[in-house]
Scaffold this active site. Sequence first.
Site, PDB file in Angstrom:
ATOM      1  N   CYS A  91      12.346  -8.255  -9.509  1.00  0.00           N
ATOM      2  CA  CYS A  91      12.078  -9.333  -8.559  1.00  0.00           C
ATOM      3  C   CYS A  91      12.373 -10.682  -9.202  1.00  0.00           C
ATOM      4  O   CYS A  91      11.946 -10.955 -10.340  1.00  0.00           O
ATOM      5  CB  CYS A  91      10.616  -9.277  -8.099  1.00  0.00           C
ATOM      6  N   CYS A 179      10.481 -10.113  -0.869  1.00  0.00           N
ATOM      7  CA  CYS A 179       9.535  -9.383  -1.714  1.00  0.00           C
ATOM      8  C   CYS A 179       9.891  -7.902  -1.701  1.00  0.00           C
ATOM      9  O   CYS A 179       9.772  -7.247  -0.658  1.00  0.00           O
ATOM     10  CB  CYS A 179       8.105  -9.594  -1.227  1.00  0.00           C
ATOM     11  N   GLN A 284      -4.939   1.792   4.521  1.00  0.00           N
ATOM     12  CA  GLN A 284      -4.326   1.972   3.207  1.00  0.00           C
ATOM     13  C   GLN A 284      -2.904   1.439   3.270  1.00  0.00           C
ATOM     14  O   GLN A 284      -2.122   1.826   4.149  1.00  0.00           O
ATOM     15  CB  GLN A 284      -4.329   3.443   2.813  1.00  0.00           C
ATOM     16  N   GLU A 334     -20.019   3.829   8.504  1.00  0.00           N
ATOM     17  CA  GLU A 334     -19.256   2.629   8.159  1.00  0.00           C
ATOM     18  C   GLU A 334     -20.119   1.400   8.405  1.00  0.00           C
ATOM     19  O   GLU A 334     -20.940   1.388   9.328  1.00  0.00           O
ATOM     20  CB  GLU A 334     -17.974   2.576   8.999  1.00  0.00           C
ATOM     21  N   CYS A 408     -11.285   2.901  -6.266  1.00  0.00           N
ATOM     22  CA  CYS A 408     -10.331   1.826  -6.556  1.00  0.00           C
ATOM     23  C   CYS A 408     -10.804   0.990  -7.742  1.00  0.00           C
ATOM     24  O   CYS A 408     -10.231  -0.054  -8.021  1.00  0.00           O
ATOM     25  CB  CYS A 408     -10.115   0.947  -5.329  1.00  0.00           C
TER      26      CYS A 408
END
Length: 451
Positions: A91, A179, A284, A334, A408
């Site tokens: 990049c 990008c 996701q 949730e 994560c």
Amino acid sequence: MKRKNSLFSRPTASKTPQSKKTIEYPDVIEVQGLSHEGRGIAKQDGKTLFISGALPTEQVRFKIEARHRRYDEAIYTEIVTPSAHRVPASCDYYERCGGCDLQHLNHEQQITTKQALVIDQLSRLGKFTPLEVEQPITSPSWHYRRSCRLGINQLTRDNSAIVGFRRKGSSKLIKIDHCPVLSEPLDKILSSLPAVLEETENFKEITHAEISMGDNEGALTLRVKKTPKEPLITQLNELAQANNFKLYFDFGDRIEAVDGEAQLNYRIAETDTLIHFKPGDFIQVNAKVNEQMIQRALSWLQLSKNDRVLDLFCGIGNFTLPIATRVESIVGIEGVEEMVIRANDNAQINQIDNCEFHKANLTNDLRAMPWYKQGFNKIVLDPPRTGALEIIKQLKQHSAEMVLYVSCNPAALARDGAELISQGYKATRFCVMDMFPHTSHVESLVLFERI
């Protein structure tokens, strides 16, 4: 893995440095490891030194940019002996943009390094090691993101548009024309948006853009302080439609479609389950990794029609609904009301009637909740970066056979895994997931089974 889709940001030190004086050293130092932030680790006079851009085994010259009591931060000034795994960044913005940390490291080695880092943290912090380390879940290293957030700013001197991500180590934006980690539809929006904005005299009411893409259609959502003027709305709507997107305005307290709702959805091929979502919903970002992650979860859990499953931090039903196709019943919990509504809608769309969804704060005591008392023999945890320690401590009474943890944050996983092990579980299966190639972020999947 619940993480608000946000501007790419580079990890920074959490403590205020004792000194910001830059000191350049002529000596060569050898890099011994890589930190979880993607920085090289070395030792100088017995003190830990984090060197941005440096890789293990490399010999580098460096300059210290910030001193702390226990460690110093530096950048390399010269790579004397490069790593065999060093590659040129693909990049043009890599040296300035804060989005990616590891483009200078071979992609395969990125995954190997992340796996080693997670296992090390589980061993050191959690005092446990998974019995079986399985093949990582991978994806193409480019054009993998189906959602992102772009910062927008208008320069006073010439009214030009800055559309892009945060600079490395800064909250300021860098203008990005292209990008390579964005999917092609998102990249086209990124490339075209500045010219559209610059056709108007004033677009300061627009602060950022959220872009998300389903399997067939996308949403371009602009955060605005007030409704833009009609000529700009027309131009933005034309841009969206030309790229198969729908335009939305986010006023902070509500999101409004400009010209009809987008059909945002993605299909889980393994169970032929269709997941609908709306602008602002968490999904996701890596579709290929998400599909494989669900496949592996279904396999590891060894699901049967006798299973009663609890899915905590369930979102819009990403795990819940595929699992529902193979079990007696499943309950999804949730904390965000809109997600619960969406999950229920998705169950109806897929004609799944053996699941239910509830809103609850999963850091609170939940043992009095009616759904909690149903009894579950298998549990799925997909928490945010802070982890799930509070709810894990409440799960003892269920004595579930299996707990699948989707992580994560390796540090939170180590802490929470240690709690599960104290309750009589063993970490039997583990893999890392390459959800965010070229960044220091690492996702993991761990199966805990009752001994």
